[in-house]
Design a protein around this motif. Structure first.
Motif, PDB file in Angstrom:
ATOM      1  N   GLY A 155      29.511  37.697 -17.026  1.00 56.38           N
ATOM      2  CA  GLY A 155      30.769  37.097 -16.584  1.00 56.38           C
ATOM      3  C   GLY A 155      31.324  37.713 -15.319  1.00 56.38           C
ATOM      4  N   LYS A 156      32.597  38.112 -15.372  1.00 58.90           N
ATOM      5  CA  LYS A 156      33.282  38.635 -14.195  1.00 58.90           C
ATOM      6  C   LYS A 156      32.616  39.901 -13.660  1.00 58.90           C
ATOM      7  N   SER A 157      32.070  40.725 -14.544  1.00 62.01           N
ATOM      8  CA  SER A 157      31.418  41.953 -14.072  1.00 62.01           C
ATOM      9  C   SER A 157      30.232  41.638 -13.176  1.00 62.01           C
ATOM     10  N   SER A 158      29.446  40.629 -13.537  1.00 63.56           N
ATOM     11  CA  SER A 158      28.325  40.222 -12.693  1.00 63.56           C
ATOM     12  C   SER A 158      28.831  39.673 -11.358  1.00 63.56           C
ATOM     13  N   ASP A 159      29.874  38.841 -11.421  1.00 60.33           N
ATOM     14  CA  ASP A 159      30.471  38.312 -10.187  1.00 60.33           C
ATOM     15  C   ASP A 159      30.966  39.449  -9.294  1.00 60.33           C
ATOM     16  N   ASP A 160      31.608  40.429  -9.899  1.00 59.28           N
ATOM     17  CA  ASP A 160      32.133  41.566  -9.137  1.00 59.28           C
ATOM     18  C   ASP A 160      31.007  42.333  -8.452  1.00 59.28           C
ATOM     19  N   PHE A 161      29.890  42.481  -9.158  1.00 66.75           N
ATOM     20  CA  PHE A 161      28.772  43.220  -8.570  1.00 66.75           C
ATOM     21  C   PHE A 161      28.274  42.537  -7.304  1.00 66.75           C
ATOM     22  N   TRP A 162      28.050  41.226  -7.375  1.00 63.99           N
ATOM     23  CA  TRP A 162      27.493  40.537  -6.207  1.00 63.99           C
ATOM     24  C   TRP A 162      28.514  40.427  -5.079  1.00 63.99           C
ATOM     25  N   SER A 163      29.798  40.381  -5.408  1.00 59.41           N
ATOM     26  CA  SER A 163      30.827  40.456  -4.364  1.00 59.41           C
ATOM     27  C   SER A 163      30.772  41.815  -3.675  1.00 59.41           C
ATOM     28  N   MET A 164      30.536  42.841  -4.471  1.00 58.84           N
ATOM     29  CA  MET A 164      30.424  44.197  -3.939  1.00 58.84           C
ATOM     30  C   MET A 164      29.224  44.307  -2.993  1.00 58.84           C
ATOM     31  N   VAL A 165      28.099  43.719  -3.405  1.00 56.30           N
ATOM     32  CA  VAL A 165      26.909  43.739  -2.551  1.00 56.30           C
ATOM     33  C   VAL A 165      27.192  43.014  -1.240  1.00 56.30           C
ATOM     34  N   LYS A 166      27.810  41.840  -1.340  1.00 53.83           N
ATOM     35  CA  LYS A 166      28.084  41.045  -0.141  1.00 53.83           C
ATOM     36  C   LYS A 166      28.991  41.798   0.828  1.00 53.83           C
ATOM     37  N   GLU A 167      30.043  42.402   0.316  1.00 48.12           N
ATOM     38  CA  GLU A 167      30.971  43.113   1.200  1.00 48.12           C
ATOM     39  C   GLU A 167      30.326  44.365   1.791  1.00 48.12           C
ATOM     40  N   SER A 168      29.435  45.004   1.044  1.00 50.81           N
ATOM     41  CA  SER A 168      28.723  46.175   1.576  1.00 50.81           C
ATOM     42  C   SER A 168      27.782  45.758   2.699  1.00 50.81           C
ATOM     43  N   LEU A 169      27.091  44.633   2.522  1.00 50.28           N
ATOM     44  CA  LEU A 169      26.176  44.148   3.549  1.00 50.28           C
ATOM     45  C   LEU A 169      26.925  43.635   4.777  1.00 50.28           C
ATOM     46  N   ARG A 170      28.118  43.081   4.554  1.00 55.05           N
ATOM     47  CA  ARG A 170      28.913  42.581   5.673  1.00 55.05           C
ATOM     48  C   ARG A 170      29.195  43.695   6.690  1.00 55.05           C
ATOM     49  N   LYS A 171      29.272  44.934   6.199  1.00 55.58           N
ATOM     50  CA  LYS A 171      29.575  46.067   7.074  1.00 55.58           C
ATOM     51  C   LYS A 171      28.388  46.464   7.949  1.00 55.58           C
ATOM     52  N   ILE A 172      27.175  46.054   7.549  1.00 55.03           N
ATOM     53  CA  ILE A 172      25.992  46.528   8.286  1.00 55.03           C
ATOM     54  C   ILE A 172      25.168  45.405   8.917  1.00 55.03           C
ATOM     55  N   VAL A 173      25.403  44.165   8.505  1.00 52.64           N
ATOM     56  CA  VAL A 173      24.679  43.025   9.089  1.00 52.64           C
ATOM     57  C   VAL A 173      25.557  42.418  10.191  1.00 52.64           C
ATOM     58  N   PRO A 174      25.010  42.201  11.379  1.00 53.42           N
ATOM     59  CA  PRO A 174      25.811  41.602  12.462  1.00 53.42           C
ATOM     60  C   PRO A 174      26.440  40.277  12.028  1.00 53.42           C
ATOM     61  N   ALA A 175      27.678  40.050  12.427  1.00 53.22           N
ATOM     62  CA  ALA A 175      28.437  38.873  11.993  1.00 53.22           C
ATOM     63  C   ALA A 175      27.723  37.570  12.311  1.00 53.22           C
ATOM     64  N   ASP A 176      27.057  37.523  13.481  1.00 50.57           N
ATOM     65  CA  ASP A 176      26.390  36.279  13.877  1.00 50.57           C
ATOM     66  C   ASP A 176      25.103  36.020  13.095  1.00 50.57           C
ATOM     67  N   LYS A 177      24.695  37.000  12.296  1.00 49.28           N
ATOM     68  CA  LYS A 177      23.476  36.840  11.491  1.00 49.28           C
ATOM     69  C   LYS A 177      23.772  36.939   9.994  1.00 49.28           C
ATOM     70  N   PHE A 178      25.051  36.923   9.651  1.00 50.22           N
ATOM     71  CA  PHE A 178      25.423  37.176   8.258  1.00 50.22           C
ATOM     72  C   PHE A 178      25.297  35.955   7.358  1.00 50.22           C
TER      73      PHE A 178
END
Length: 198
Positions: A55-78
């Protein structure tokens, strides 16, 4: 429920999954418990650990992954990265696989001649644990895939779910009812991969 060889044969990487489940949460818990209890490990060290996110815990995990990757992947390639992560997050749940370093270190101290091998054998055991869970989920009608985002989220995961410092995050398995088939799979000739000598 499929027999063992059918589950092994049918187990594939499914990227298109939904938030539906063909079985109860209790059955999913049984699969993970069974796998952790019965997976082989070097010297019966039992170093495998799993955290089942529903449920929400799984959703939270993948949101966490996405936000962590957003910090290191260039915006134009995200955009492709975001689409991929959202796909994993569209599943019913996620299994996080860990290895506990304490049993491994204890064995290294007890058997110094094999010290360099115990971390490798620990990873072997983790791979078997992942496979047992994957085949178990397949046998119940789930589709799953194996992902490796540990380096970018391990610290956040540890904080959010109070994970012991000695647990090393190895892999993540999003799962759900398949909404798209797996890709084609080609097989190399078995005679090049299996030798039999009598």
């Amino acid at each position: 429920m499929k027999d063992f060889f059918a589950a092994v044969k049918d187990r594939r990487t499914y990227y298109g999954i939904s938030k539906a489940s063909p079985v109860s949460d209790d059955r999913i818990k049984e699969i993970v418990h069974f796998a952790v209890k019965h997976v082989p490990s070097a010297f019966n060290s039992q170093s495998g650990r799993a955290v089942l996110l529903l449920g929400k815990s799984s959703d939270d995990f993948w949101s966490m992954v996405k936000e962590s990757l957003r910090k290191i992947v260039p915006a134009d390639k995200f955009a492709p990265t975001e689409e991929k992560i959202d796909g994993f997050g569209s599943g019913y749940g996620t299994v996080l696989f860990f290895e506990d370093s304490r049993p491994v270190k204890n064995l290294q101290e007890q058997f110094p001649a094999y010290a360099a091998h115990f971390p490798v054998w620990s990873d072997h055991s983790s791979g078997m644990l992942q496979y047992i869970v994957w085949a178990g989920l397949e046998s119940e009608g789930f589709g799953a895939s194996l992902q490796h985002y540990a380096p970018v989220v391990e610290d956040d995961v540890r904080k959010k779910w109070d994970i012991p410092a000695q647990w090393r995050l190895i892999a993540q398995m999003p799962f759900g009812v398949p909404v798209a088939g797996p890709g084609e799979k080609e097989f190399l000739p078995l005679e090049d991969r299996v030798w039999i000598r009598e």
